[in-house]
Scaffold this motif. Structure first.
Motif, short mmCIF file in Angstrom:
data_model
loop_
_atom_site.label_atom_id
_atom_site.label_comp_id
_atom_site.label_asym_id
_atom_site.label_seq_id
_atom_site.Cartn_x
_atom_site.Cartn_y
_atom_site.Cartn_z
N ASP A 35 0.83 -1.21 0.00
CA ASP A 35 0.00 0.00 0.00
C ASP A 35 0.86 1.26 0.00
OD1 ASP A 35 -2.26 -1.56 0.01
OD2 ASP A 35 -2.67 -1.31 2.14
N GLU A 36 1.93 1.24 0.78
CA GLU A 36 2.84 2.39 0.85
C GLU A 36 3.53 2.60 -0.50
OE1 GLU A 36 6.97 3.30 3.07
OE2 GLU A 36 5.33 2.72 4.38
N GLY A 37 3.93 1.53 -1.13
CA GLY A 37 4.56 1.62 -2.45
C GLY A 37 3.62 2.19 -3.49
N ARG A 38 2.37 1.79 -3.42
CA ARG A 38 1.39 2.32 -4.37
C ARG A 38 1.16 3.80 -4.13
NH1 ARG A 38 -3.81 -0.94 -4.19
NH2 ARG A 38 -4.31 0.39 -5.94
N LEU A 39 1.14 4.22 -2.87
CA LEU A 39 0.96 5.63 -2.54
C LEU A 39 2.14 6.45 -3.06
CD1 LEU A 39 -0.54 7.93 -1.12
CD2 LEU A 39 0.63 7.27 0.99
N ILE A 40 3.35 5.97 -2.85
CA ILE A 40 4.54 6.67 -3.33
C ILE A 40 4.50 6.79 -4.85
CG2 ILE A 40 7.06 6.51 -3.56
CD1 ILE A 40 7.03 5.27 -0.70
N SER A 41 4.13 5.71 -5.51
CA SER A 41 4.04 5.72 -6.96
C SER A 41 3.01 6.76 -7.44
CB SER A 41 3.65 4.33 -7.47
OG SER A 41 3.50 4.32 -8.85
N LEU A 42 1.89 6.84 -6.75
CA LEU A 42 0.86 7.81 -7.10
C LEU A 42 1.37 9.24 -6.92
CD1 LEU A 42 -2.09 8.46 -7.85
CD2 LEU A 42 -2.63 8.28 -5.43
N ILE A 43 2.08 9.49 -5.84
CA ILE A 43 2.63 10.83 -5.57
C ILE A 43 3.63 11.20 -6.65
CG2 ILE A 43 4.08 12.16 -4.00
CD1 ILE A 43 2.70 10.59 -1.69
N ILE A 44 4.49 10.26 -7.04
CA ILE A 44 5.49 10.53 -8.08
C ILE A 44 4.80 10.86 -9.40
CG2 ILE A 44 7.30 9.46 -9.51
CD1 ILE A 44 8.19 7.99 -6.92
N ARG A 45 3.80 10.06 -9.76
CA ARG A 45 3.08 10.34 -11.01
C ARG A 45 2.39 11.69 -10.97
NH1 ARG A 45 -0.21 4.93 -11.95
NH2 ARG A 45 -0.52 5.38 -9.78
N LEU A 46 1.82 12.04 -9.84
CA LEU A 46 1.15 13.33 -9.70
C LEU A 46 2.15 14.48 -9.85
CD1 LEU A 46 -1.43 14.91 -9.01
CD2 LEU A 46 -0.82 14.69 -6.61
N CYS A 47 3.29 14.36 -9.19
CA CYS A 47 4.33 15.39 -9.29
C CYS A 47 4.84 15.52 -10.73
CB CYS A 47 5.49 15.09 -8.35
SG CYS A 47 5.08 15.28 -6.61
N ARG A 48 5.04 14.40 -11.38
CA ARG A 48 5.52 14.43 -12.76
C ARG A 48 4.50 15.10 -13.68
NH1 ARG A 48 8.20 8.47 -13.54
NH2 ARG A 48 10.21 8.99 -12.65
N SER A 49 3.24 14.77 -13.47
CA SER A 49 2.22 15.34 -14.35
C SER A 49 2.08 16.85 -14.12
CB SER A 49 0.88 14.65 -14.15
OG SER A 49 0.33 14.97 -12.89
N LYS A 50 2.24 17.30 -12.90
CA LYS A 50 2.11 18.73 -12.59
C LYS A 50 3.33 19.53 -13.05
CE LYS A 50 -1.85 18.53 -10.59
NZ LYS A 50 -3.02 19.12 -11.19
N SER A 51 4.48 18.90 -13.11
CA SER A 51 5.70 19.62 -13.50
C SER A 51 6.16 19.26 -14.91
CB SER A 51 6.82 19.31 -12.50
OG SER A 51 7.14 17.94 -12.57
N ASN A 52 5.36 18.45 -15.61
CA ASN A 52 5.69 18.03 -16.98
C ASN A 52 7.06 17.38 -17.07
OD1 ASN A 52 3.23 18.95 -18.04
ND2 ASN A 52 4.02 21.03 -18.08
N MET A 53 7.41 16.57 -16.10
CA MET A 53 8.69 15.86 -16.10
C MET A 53 8.56 14.56 -16.89
SD MET A 53 10.02 16.32 -12.20
CE MET A 53 11.58 15.54 -12.52
N PRO A 54 9.56 14.22 -17.67
CA PRO A 54 9.50 12.93 -18.39
C PRO A 54 9.74 11.77 -17.45
CG PRO A 54 11.60 14.00 -18.77
CD PRO A 54 10.77 14.96 -17.97
N ASP A 55 9.33 10.59 -17.87
CA ASP A 55 9.56 9.38 -17.08
C ASP A 55 11.05 9.11 -17.01
OD1 ASP A 55 6.90 9.03 -16.59
OD2 ASP A 55 6.63 7.58 -18.20
#
Length: 55
Positions: A35-55
């Motif tokens: 569950d913690e790993g999924r939360l971290i993954s979600l936060i990373i994706r959210l940050c990337r989408s807001k800052s337009n960072m590439p994978d």
């Protein structure tokens, strides 16, 4: 002899109970880390989408 069998049976019961508790604890720990790993993954994706960072 009956007393020895009684003691042996009690030890076996305790051993089985401890194994069950350890197994339950491992399963719970795995679920929490999952569950913690999924939360971290979600936060990373959210940050990337807001800052337009590439994978």
């Amino acid at each position: 002899m009956a007393a020895m069998l009684d003691i042996f049976d009690q030890e076996k019961v305790w051993e089985m109970a401890l194994k069950a508790e350890r197994r339950e604890g491992r399963e719970e720990g795995f679920k929490e880390s999952w569950d913690e790993g999924r939360l971290i993954s979600l936060i990373i994706r959210l940050c990337r989408s807001k800052s337009n960072m590439p994978d």
